[in-house]
Design a protein around this motif. Structure first.
Motif, short mmCIF file in Angstrom:
data_model
loop_
_atom_site.label_atom_id
_atom_site.label_comp_id
_atom_site.label_asym_id
_atom_site.label_seq_id
_atom_site.Cartn_x
_atom_site.Cartn_y
_atom_site.Cartn_z
N TYR A 63 -35.28 -17.31 -20.15
CA TYR A 63 -34.79 -18.68 -20.35
C TYR A 63 -34.59 -18.95 -21.84
CZ TYR A 63 -34.74 -23.83 -20.06
OH TYR A 63 -34.41 -25.15 -20.15
N GLN A 64 -35.60 -18.64 -22.65
CA GLN A 64 -35.52 -18.90 -24.08
C GLN A 64 -34.37 -18.12 -24.72
OE1 GLN A 64 -37.83 -21.68 -23.98
NE2 GLN A 64 -37.99 -20.95 -26.08
N LEU A 65 -34.23 -16.85 -24.35
CA LEU A 65 -33.18 -16.03 -24.96
C LEU A 65 -31.79 -16.49 -24.52
CD1 LEU A 65 -34.78 -12.47 -24.77
CD2 LEU A 65 -34.40 -13.86 -26.81
N THR A 66 -31.65 -17.04 -23.30
CA THR A 66 -30.37 -17.59 -22.85
C THR A 66 -29.96 -18.76 -23.73
OG1 THR A 66 -30.73 -16.88 -20.56
CG2 THR A 66 -29.16 -18.68 -20.91
N LEU A 67 -30.93 -19.62 -24.05
CA LEU A 67 -30.64 -20.76 -24.93
C LEU A 67 -30.34 -20.30 -26.35
CD1 LEU A 67 -33.32 -23.44 -23.86
CD2 LEU A 67 -31.21 -22.74 -22.71
N ARG A 105 -24.05 -18.45 -30.95
CA ARG A 105 -22.58 -18.44 -30.98
C ARG A 105 -22.03 -19.47 -31.97
NH1 ARG A 105 -23.69 -16.85 -25.60
NH2 ARG A 105 -22.31 -15.21 -24.84
N TYR A 106 -22.85 -20.46 -32.31
CA TYR A 106 -22.45 -21.50 -33.27
C TYR A 106 -23.25 -21.37 -34.57
CZ TYR A 106 -20.12 -23.44 -29.21
OH TYR A 106 -19.30 -23.61 -28.12
N ASN A 107 -23.79 -20.15 -34.80
CA ASN A 107 -24.53 -19.83 -36.02
C ASN A 107 -25.69 -20.80 -36.26
OD1 ASN A 107 -22.69 -17.66 -36.71
ND2 ASN A 107 -21.23 -19.25 -37.31
N ALA A 108 -26.37 -21.19 -35.19
CA ALA A 108 -27.48 -22.14 -35.28
C ALA A 108 -28.83 -21.46 -35.12
CB ALA A 108 -27.31 -23.23 -34.22
N VAL A 109 -28.86 -20.13 -35.12
CA VAL A 109 -30.12 -19.40 -34.99
C VAL A 109 -30.44 -18.70 -36.30
CG1 VAL A 109 -31.29 -17.50 -33.80
CG2 VAL A 109 -29.85 -19.07 -32.51
N THR A 110 -31.67 -18.85 -36.75
CA THR A 110 -32.14 -18.21 -37.98
C THR A 110 -33.14 -17.11 -37.62
OG1 THR A 110 -33.88 -19.87 -38.18
CG2 THR A 110 -31.81 -20.29 -39.35
N PRO A 111 -33.35 -16.12 -38.52
CA PRO A 111 -34.26 -15.01 -38.19
C PRO A 111 -35.65 -15.46 -37.77
CG PRO A 111 -32.96 -14.48 -40.13
CD PRO A 111 -32.64 -15.90 -39.79
N ASN A 112 -36.18 -16.53 -38.39
CA ASN A 112 -37.54 -16.94 -38.04
C ASN A 112 -37.63 -17.45 -36.60
OD1 ASN A 112 -36.03 -19.33 -39.03
ND2 ASN A 112 -37.98 -20.40 -38.61
N MET A 113 -36.52 -17.83 -35.98
CA MET A 113 -36.54 -18.26 -34.59
C MET A 113 -36.72 -17.09 -33.64
SD MET A 113 -33.50 -21.17 -34.86
CE MET A 113 -33.55 -21.73 -33.16
N LEU A 114 -36.64 -15.86 -34.19
CA LEU A 114 -36.81 -14.65 -33.37
C LEU A 114 -38.12 -13.93 -33.66
CD1 LEU A 114 -33.18 -13.17 -33.63
CD2 LEU A 114 -34.16 -14.50 -31.74
N ASP A 115 -39.05 -14.61 -34.32
CA ASP A 115 -40.31 -13.96 -34.68
C ASP A 115 -41.07 -13.43 -33.48
OD1 ASP A 115 -39.85 -14.39 -37.33
OD2 ASP A 115 -41.14 -16.17 -37.50
N ASN A 116 -40.93 -14.07 -32.34
CA ASN A 116 -41.67 -13.66 -31.14
C ASN A 116 -40.92 -12.65 -30.29
OD1 ASN A 116 -43.79 -15.44 -31.73
ND2 ASN A 116 -42.75 -17.14 -30.69
#
Length: 658
Positions: A298-302, A308-319
């Protein structure tokens, strides 16, 4: 001098002779009913009136009503009826419009200006048993081959009317794969449900920018205060992060294939901001049903939608470390995220994810499929399954040089996953069509050329039927002659490879209840009834339905037909009756629908979540028309797991006069 005051003037107008329609708004093509009109004489003299009528279906005359003469006393009204046998649809017709015309004229020669009236009424004619695609094959025909043979046969239970089998054989030719999605287009044209996702998917699936723009103009009425879009425009529902993610994703993917379906900027920013707030824990997480509170899929789908709109930063993938512990969906979403991520070793990350994805796949001849297909088909709560994951992967890697060798194998697998020419549900068909368009942009830059020769033999064809020189964007439809086996041969005279969709069309009448995850039981009880043992115009009955679910499911819909011309009570509009429709929610295990449609031919109840076990609901109907009315099956299904459904058979409904 100024004068102040009030004045009242009563104005009234009347027409000496009036025709008032009593026709149902919708009839089924197996209904036998009484066509009724009321003639009203508003004068102070008795009128002798001649009345006639006719019915057109398209440009063709479907029915002529016998002229009648009637005497109407002054200030009174007279009802006129004609018995109408079923107005049948032709072999492959779906919903049609009937145009009824009634003419009435006073026959009194002593009157200087005889009274007259004319009325035109539109009525929908829908199939009792619709003609649908029963089987479809998407095949490629190479110019350097001897052609392709396709065995075909009408279903044994195909409906026969006047010794003719309803339906036929359809062959659609296209120069490239992306244009060869006739089954998908038909699926969307006939799709009955109306949540925001479904309306958006239908618009995009049909390349209908007008419908998309009309829907986007209403998006604010679907959006909650936090920026999440609701499935239905009801204040009782919360908006859905998952729906935000889906809408943002398909909008971005449509732009990638050069056919942008844009979300208005203001709405898009609100949706994206809401999604990021949710991902960063600033919003209550109990919005979409999930089997586990912190579902990784679910989290990865969001995250993939936001990326796709460049709204994800590396720290949001720490887990989310890069390894093969994720499902195939999780890995495909991570691949999409890394494609749009700055500040990391993108090339190395994509290489690791590619290897992890391929480890979950296996080659089967000319196709590549996921080993865990059954597990992926359990992702209905994400509006996902094995086919959507495959489609998402193709869209992500079609233009990626690392995947050049695998993409044709993936696309073959996606094409083979079709059933009856489509992929089963709205999200599948949108994402599948986008994936095929991505494939065509890269791998079919030079379309086929030439013409196709088609030959039909066997079945009732004494001599083979031949179509020569068929253009590569043409569709051929021919009726069934009987239900015996036949053979279709196609060959391309030209260059390249042409795609042909061969569909068998038929109307198949259900004969027994079906249980595939749901059991449906239905009881009809009289509320008010003039005569015991029969139904009459004006009677009111209550429908009680019990649904038994084998397992929990999100977004479940019940569709229950009503007799033509009747009124489903409970809307609070028109001649509705709160007294007659009350007390219908008192059964044990009653579950209020999250949204209800009360249409002229069917009652639909939508549930955001139905748990395992029993659910009861009821609604109330008033009978308004005389006749024998055919009733299609009552059906309950998971909108995002269409293979999970249940049906029960309904008998014909007979309604008599008072």
């Amino acid at each position: 001098m100024t004068y102040l005051g009030t004045q009242k003037i009563d104005l009234s107008s009347r027409q000496d002779l009036q025709i008032i329609s009593g026709l149902p708004l919708v009839i089924r093509d197996a209904d036998a009913f009484e066509a009724q009109i009321t003639l009203r004489n508003t004068t102070d003299r008795t009128m002798t009136v001649t009345v006639d009528g006719s019915v057109k279906k398209g440009h063709d005359q479907a029915l002529s009503l016998e002229p009648r003469e009637v005497s109407i006393p002054a200030g009174r009204a007279q009802t006129m009826t004609w018995s109408v046998d079923p107005i049948r649809l032709s072999d492959t017709e779906g919903r049609q419009n009937l145009v009824w015309t009634f003419n009435a004229k006073e026959a009194n020669a002593s009157v200087q200006k005889p009274a007259q009236d004319r009325v035109v009424i539109n009525q929908a004619l829908i199939p009792y048993v619709p003609v649908t695609i029963r089987n479809a094959q998407l095949i490629s025909i190479a110019a350097d081959s001897k052609g392709t043979n396709v065995p075909i046969q009408a279903p044994t239970r195909a409906l026969t009317i006047n010794d003719k089998v309803r339906g036929g054989i359809q062959v659609q030719l296209q120069k490239n794969l992306s244009a060869s999605l006739d089954g998908v287009k038909r699926y969307f044209k006939e799709y009955p449900y109306i949540c925001f996702e479904q309306q958006a998917s239908v618009a995009l699936g049909l390349d209908d920018h007008s419908a998309w723009n009309d829907l986007m103009a209403q998006i604010s009425s679907y959006m909650d205060d936090l920026g999440f879009v609701r499935y239905y425009p009801s204040a009782y529902l919360q908006g859905s992060p998952l729906l935000n993610a889906y809408l943002l994703s398909i909008s971005a993917e449509s732009a990638k294939v050069g056919q942008p379906f844009e979300i208005p900027e203001n709405a898009r920013q609100k949706m994206l901001e809401a999604l990021v707030n949710y991902l960063q824990g600033r919003v209550n997480r109990n919005r979409d049903w999930k089997p586990l509170p912190d579902s990784v899929d679910y989290q990865l789908t969001l995250l993939a939608a936001a990326a796709r709109y460049n709204a994800v930063t590396p720290n949001m993938l720490d887990n989310y470390s890069l390894n093969d512990s994720y499902t195939a969906l999780g890995l495909v979403n991570l691949y999409t995220i890394y494609q749009h991520l700055d500040g990391v070793d993108q090339k190395q990350g994509l290489k690791i994810l590619r290897e992890a994805i391929l480890n979950k796949m296996v080659k089967q001849g000319d196709s590549m499929v996921f080993k865990e297909a059954t597990k992926l088909n359990g992702l209905w709560w994400l509006m996902e399954d094995n086919k959507t994951v495959l489609a998402r992967l193709i869209s992500a890697v079609a233009n990626d040089p690392m995947w050049k060798e695998e993409v044709p194998y993936l696309t073959n697998a996606l094409v083979k996953a079709q059933d009856k020419g489509q992929w089963g549900m709205t999200t599948n068909n949108v994402l599948g069509a986008l994936a095929i368009k991505n494939f065509s942009r890269v791998f079919e830059r030079v379309p086929a050329s030439g013409e196709v020769n088609i030959r039909m033999s066997g079945a009732g064809y004494g001599e083979p039927q031949q179509w020569n020189g068929v253009a590569l964007n043409q569709t051929i439809v021919t009726p069934w002659l009987d239900k015996k086996p036949a053979n279709l041969h196609l060959n391309l005279a030209g260059k390249g490879t042409v795609w042909a969709t061969v569909s068998t069309l038929a109307a198949v009448n259900p004969v027994e209840p079906t249980y595939a995850g749901y059991r449906v039981e239905k009881v009809i009880e009289p509320v008010t009834r003039r005569l015991t043992g029969q139904w009459s115009v004006g009677d009111v009955y209550r429908v009680k339905i019990k649904i038994t679910a084998d397992a929990p499911m999100t977004w479940v819909v019940l569709s229950d037909p009503v007799p033509s011309g009747s009124t489903i009570l409970g809307s609070g509009l028109g001649r509705d009756s709160a007294i007659l429709s009350n007390s219908q929610n008192t059964e044990d295990n009653y579950l209020n629908p999250d949204f209800v449609e009360r249409k002229a031919d069917i009652y639909r109840a939508y549930y955001q979540f139905v748990d395992q076990g029993e659910v009861n609901l009821s609604y109330t109907v008033r009978l308004n028309s005389v006749g024998r009315f055919t009733m299609p099956p009552t059906r309950v299904e998971g909108m995002y797991a269409p293979s999970v459904f249940g049906e029960t058979i309904n008998t014909d409904f007979y309604v008599k006069t008072h």
